[in-house]
Design an enzyme around this catalytic site. Structure first.
Site, PDB file in Angstrom:
ATOM      1  CG  ASP A  38      40.648   3.200  -4.664  1.00 34.66           C
ATOM      2  OD1 ASP A  38      40.973   2.000  -4.647  1.00 34.66           O
ATOM      3  OD2 ASP A  38      39.472   3.573  -4.469  1.00 34.66           O
ATOM      4  CG  ASN A  91      44.825  -4.108 -12.567  1.00 35.50           C
ATOM      5  OD1 ASN A  91      44.260  -4.942 -13.275  1.00 35.50           O
ATOM      6  ND2 ASN A  91      44.574  -3.982 -11.289  1.00 35.50           N
ATOM      7  CE1 TYR A 168      31.859  -6.968 -11.405  1.00 41.68           C
ATOM      8  CE2 TYR A 168      31.226  -9.279 -11.442  1.00 41.68           C
ATOM      9  CZ  TYR A 168      32.168  -8.298 -11.212  1.00 41.68           C
ATOM     10  OH  TYR A 168      33.423  -8.650 -10.790  1.00 41.68           O
ATOM     11  CE  LYS A 172      34.420  -6.968 -13.749  1.00 42.52           C
ATOM     12  NZ  LYS A 172      35.649  -6.186 -13.617  1.00 42.52           N
ATOM     13  CB  THR A 203      38.023  -8.760  -2.087  1.00 42.23           C
ATOM     14  OG1 THR A 203      36.975  -8.861  -3.053  1.00 42.23           O
ATOM     15  CG2 THR A 203      39.256  -9.494  -2.582  1.00 42.23           C
TER      16      THR A 203
HETATM   17  P1  NAD Z   1      37.463  -4.338  -3.808  1.00 43.32           P
HETATM   18  O1  NAD Z   1      36.077  -3.830  -3.599  1.00 43.32           O
HETATM   19  O2  NAD Z   1      38.175  -5.010  -2.692  1.00 43.32           O
HETATM   20  O3  NAD Z   1      38.378  -3.136  -4.323  1.00 43.32           O
HETATM   21  C1  NAD Z   1      37.958  -2.301  -5.361  1.00 43.32           C
HETATM   22  C2  NAD Z   1      38.664  -0.949  -5.243  1.00 43.32           C
HETATM   23  O4  NAD Z   1      38.267  -0.163  -6.394  1.00 43.32           O
HETATM   24  C3  NAD Z   1      38.279  -0.144  -3.996  1.00 43.32           C
HETATM   25  O5  NAD Z   1      39.437   0.341  -3.366  1.00 43.32           O
HETATM   26  C4  NAD Z   1      37.414   0.992  -4.545  1.00 43.32           C
HETATM   27  O6  NAD Z   1      37.515   2.196  -3.800  1.00 43.32           O
HETATM   28  C5  NAD Z   1      37.969   1.170  -5.947  1.00 43.32           C
HETATM   29  N1  NAD Z   1      37.003   1.786  -6.855  1.00 43.32           N
HETATM   30  C6  NAD Z   1      35.671   1.551  -6.931  1.00 43.32           C
HETATM   31  N2  NAD Z   1      35.113   2.321  -7.877  1.00 43.32           N
HETATM   32  C7  NAD Z   1      36.108   3.078  -8.396  1.00 43.32           C
HETATM   33  C8  NAD Z   1      36.146   4.081  -9.403  1.00 43.32           C
HETATM   34  N3  NAD Z   1      35.049   4.472 -10.061  1.00 43.32           N
HETATM   35  N4  NAD Z   1      37.343   4.632  -9.715  1.00 43.32           N
HETATM   36  C9  NAD Z   1      38.471   4.250  -9.057  1.00 43.32           C
HETATM   37  N5  NAD Z   1      38.488   3.308  -8.091  1.00 43.32           N
HETATM   38  C10 NAD Z   1      37.313   2.731  -7.766  1.00 43.32           C
HETATM   39  O7  NAD Z   1      37.352  -5.271  -5.098  1.00 43.32           O
HETATM   40  P2  NAD Z   1      38.231  -6.500  -5.631  1.00 43.32           P
HETATM   41  O8  NAD Z   1      37.586  -7.754  -5.213  1.00 43.32           O
HETATM   42  O9  NAD Z   1      39.673  -6.267  -5.387  1.00 43.32           O
HETATM   43  O10 NAD Z   1      37.918  -6.353  -7.187  1.00 43.32           O
HETATM   44  C11 NAD Z   1      38.812  -5.789  -8.118  1.00 43.32           C
HETATM   45  C12 NAD Z   1      38.376  -6.209  -9.510  1.00 43.32           C
HETATM   46  O11 NAD Z   1      38.304  -7.635  -9.575  1.00 43.32           O
HETATM   47  C13 NAD Z   1      36.978  -5.715  -9.937  1.00 43.32           C
HETATM   48  O12 NAD Z   1      37.014  -5.332 -11.283  1.00 43.32           O
HETATM   49  C14 NAD Z   1      36.108  -6.916  -9.774  1.00 43.32           C
HETATM   50  O13 NAD Z   1      34.996  -6.883 -10.625  1.00 43.32           O
HETATM   51  C15 NAD Z   1      37.075  -8.029 -10.148  1.00 43.32           C
HETATM   52  N6  NAD Z   1      36.702  -9.352  -9.647  1.00 43.32           N
HETATM   53  C16 NAD Z   1      36.574  -9.575  -8.303  1.00 43.32           C
HETATM   54  C17 NAD Z   1      36.183 -10.827  -7.873  1.00 43.32           C
HETATM   55  C18 NAD Z   1      35.974 -11.122  -6.412  1.00 43.32           C
HETATM   56  O14 NAD Z   1      35.474 -12.216  -6.087  1.00 43.32           O
HETATM   57  N7  NAD Z   1      36.328 -10.243  -5.509  1.00 43.32           N
HETATM   58  C19 NAD Z   1      35.961 -11.856  -8.786  1.00 43.32           C
HETATM   59  C20 NAD Z   1      36.113 -11.595 -10.129  1.00 43.32           C
HETATM   60  C21 NAD Z   1      36.494 -10.329 -10.549  1.00 43.32           C
END
Ligand code: NAD
Length: 264
Positions: A38, A91, A168, A172, A203
């Site tokens: 992270d 991942n 975004y 994706k 989240t």
């Molecule tokens: P989150 O914000 O809870 O966690 C994301 C994590 O990624 C954080 O710990 C952050 O510090 C880390 N991060 C951010 N930028 C980074 C970088 N440049 N390098 C390394 N780490 C980095 O997010 P989440 O909801 O768990 O999302 C995870 C993935 O799921 C993302 O790709 C997001 O686009 C995708 N996603 C999320 C949702 C949703 O509703 N939450 C829906 C569809 C897709």
């Protein structure tokens, strides 16, 4: 009984929160050694401590890397190989939250989003492929043992989002397209690639974006199950894709979205 990821190693990006955090715990519970990557090192370290306490037989380490920088991604994969001897799972999952639409999105937001979400996934795949080529081949299955790469996409790669998040969404869509092609190119090497498409989850990433009760309620109306998903529900999908239970699956867009993409 051995876990479903016994003796495998997993490199999980975004491991400090949300899907990455829940996947890290679940994968460790199923026997995988985990490298928790992270950009927010203290967050990853917190998860590492929790895993070390709960699952003392599993090796785990936290590692600071920005997936928007190729040298960081390479260093993370090198670290996983150094610590665990082999690498079975990658991942990449991050988001840059921005209220962007075609008329007012800024080029710097577009570029940053694509650097992290698209190039980050590309580099994650690139160095994981190189590492996985060193994994032994299971002759019976014709697969590199454990060669499964999961890229986190989103339901917005499949459906039109009414909330402005153009950079975004485009990023994706690129994850889905890239994952399919990688799946085809590397299928005969026994390295599998699948995208996971989460629906809207509870989240920080989404809850910071939908930052008022009105915005959340508006989104909830469209969710067939009437609720946001939990990160652990996506982690369970990722566990399936990482494990040999999905050994005949590659190139899929695996949806964990509460039925959203089937809704009218
Ligand atoms: P989150 O914000 O809870 O966690 C994301 C994590 O990624 C954080 O710990 C952050 O510090 C880390 N991060 C951010 N930028 C980074 C970088 N440049 N390098 C390394 N780490 C980095 O997010 P989440 O909801 O768990 O999302 C995870 C993935 O799921 C993302 O790709 C997001 O686009 C995708 N996603 C999320 C949702 C949703 O509703 N939450 C829906 C569809 C897709």
């Amino acid at each position: 009984m051995p876990g479903r990821l016994q003796d495998k190693a997993a490199l999980i990006t975004g491991a400090g929160s949300g899907i990455g955090l829940e996947s890290s715990i679940l994968f460790a519970q199923e026997g995988a050694n985990v490298l928790l990557v992270d950009v927010n090192l203290p967050a990853a370290e917190k998860v590492q401590k929790l895993i070390a306490d709960r699952f003392p037989n599993v090796k785990s380490a936290a590692f600071k890397a920005d997936v928007g920088k190729e040298e960081d991604v390479k260093a993370a994969v090198d670290k996983a190989v150094e610590l665990f001897g082999r690498l079975d799972f990658n991942n990449a999952g991050i988001m840059h939250p921005a209220d962007d639409n075609a008329l007012n999105t800024e080029e710097k937001i577009w570029d940053l989003t694509h650097t992290i979400n698209v190039k980050g996934v590309w580099w994650g795949c690139k160095y994981a492929i190189l590492a996985m080529r060193n994994n032994p081949v299971d002759e019976a299955k014709g697969l590199h043992t454990g060669g499964s790469i999961i890229n986190t996409a989103s339901f917005v790669a499949i459906m039109g989002a009414a909330t402005p998040q153009l950079a975004y969404t485009a990023s994706k869509g690129a994850v889905l397209a890239m994952t399919r092609e990688l799946a085809m190119v590397h299928a005969r090497e026994g390295i599998r690639f699948n995208s996971i498409c989460p629906g809207p989850l509870k989240t920080p990433l989404l809850m910071d974006f939908l930052n008022t009760p009105e915005k959340r309620d508006r989104r909830l109306v469209h969710l067939p199950m009437g609720r946001f998903g939990e990160a652990v529900e996506v982690a369970k999908g990722a566990l399936f894709l990482a494990s040999d239970d999905s050994s005949y699956m590659t190139g899929t867009d695996f949806k964990v979205d509460g039925g959203l993409t089937s809704a009218y």
